[in-house]
Design a protein around this motif. Structure first.
Motif: not given
Length: 322
Positions: A111-116, A280-285, A60-64
């Motif tokens: 959300e944390t899951r969205t970030a992951a 990316l975070f800004r576009w999601v928000k 694995g290579q990514e998480a939040a």
């Protein structure tokens, strides 16, 4: 703590859910309590041994999650901060040690899951459409695997850049998802020669760029889908590596360009890492980018998650939950 490791290469059955020592952060590092872990195709490649690594190995290579502890010299992070990370081997674990330089703050409203679900594939999609081949308004792009976790993000970003998007998928259900993401045209590659159909959809001209994560089985067709001086952005090999080929083919097919980008080279500085993630975070928000979480599995069921992905069932992001 619990972690998933491999002691030999092979199928999903080699993924071992086991006890592991509690890691302690060193200078410049933080310990992250993972709350959601991304599953990516590259994880199956590592597990299978196609990219040999010393064993035993983490996966694995990514998480939040949240910062659980910080090491000496870390002033920019505090225990309890929400963070995400990628390109850190061994993320299939309850806790991970990550360099503070590589941790991305998760803003309020995400959300944390969205970030992951978006940090690795989202930044890859951003790097592809904004940097590797910077799409311009009015251009046409062909996106393979347009209904996968990365494909759905790439379609949306390509549309945001002003491009016309043609996607390839394997089923009608996935075609619907690709269209919902913004694809203008969708080709079911199992029923239609995608290169011939791409030519038809572009009036014989071909596309400006092909974003190809499939590799071996699509490579020739991807080249044949390009207009003169078009660019093939080859960023994966889900069907296997592309065999050696004569570069003369690039000139004979219209002075084409070929690039093989790697995310690590597009987030090589902290400034670039935060810029890509921040956009990316800004576009999601702002509701301009939608992250589709397709399935979640317990960390203990990592093997089942790999079987799900390798069975080409995924229609968005797959997550493991510790």
């Amino acid at each position: 703590m619990k972690a998933v490791r491999i002691h030999s290469f092979g199928g999903p059955e080699v993924l071992s859910y086991e006890e592991a020592p509690l890691p302690e952060p060193g200078p410049g590092q933080a310990r992250v309590k993972n709350e959601a872990i991304g599953v990516n195709y590259v994880d199956t490649v590592l597990r299978s041994g196609r990219f040999p690594a010393p064993l035993p190995a983490g996966v694995g290579q990514e998480a939040a999650g949240v910062v659980d502890a910080v090491g000496p010299g870390v002033a920019e992070l505090e225990v309890g901060d929400r963070v995400a990370y990628t390109l850190q081997l061994g993320a299939y674990a309850e806790l991970s040690i990550v360099s503070a330089r590589d941790l991305i703050p998760i803003p309020d409203g995400v959300e944390t899951r969205t970030a992951a679900a978006m940090v690795m594939q989202g930044m890859t999609a951003h790097a592809l459409a904004v940097s590797a081949y910077p799409l311009k308004k009015g251009e046409t792009a062909l996106v393979h695997s347009a209904a996968g976790g990365l494909g759905l993000l790439l379609v949306q970003i390509a549309k945001r850049q002003g491009a016309r998007v043609i996607g390839t998928v394997s089923t009608e259900e996935k075609a619907l998802l690709a269209r919902e993401a913004g694809a203008d045209e969708v080709i079911l590659y199992g029923q239609t020669d995608f290169a011939r159909e791409t030519r038809r959809l572009t009036g014989g001209a071909g596309v400006h760029v092909v974003y190809d994560s499939v590799g071996k089985t699509t490579f020739e067709g991807s080249l044949d889908s390009l207009r003169p001086r078009g660019c093939l952005v080859l960023f994966g090999q889900a069907s296997g590596p592309v065999p050696p080929f004569d570069p003369q083919a690039l000139s004979s097919k219209g002075s084409l360009f070929l690039t093989r980008p790697l995310l690590a080279n597009y987030v090589s500085t902290r400034e670039e890492l935060l810029w890509r993630a921040g956009e990316l975070f800004r576009w999601v928000k702002e509701g301009e980018l939608h992250v589709r979480i397709d399935a979640t599995f317990p960390l203990s069921a990592a093997a089942e998650a790999h079987r799900y992905m390798e069975g080409r069932n995924s229609k968005g992001k797959v997550l493991l939950i510790p």
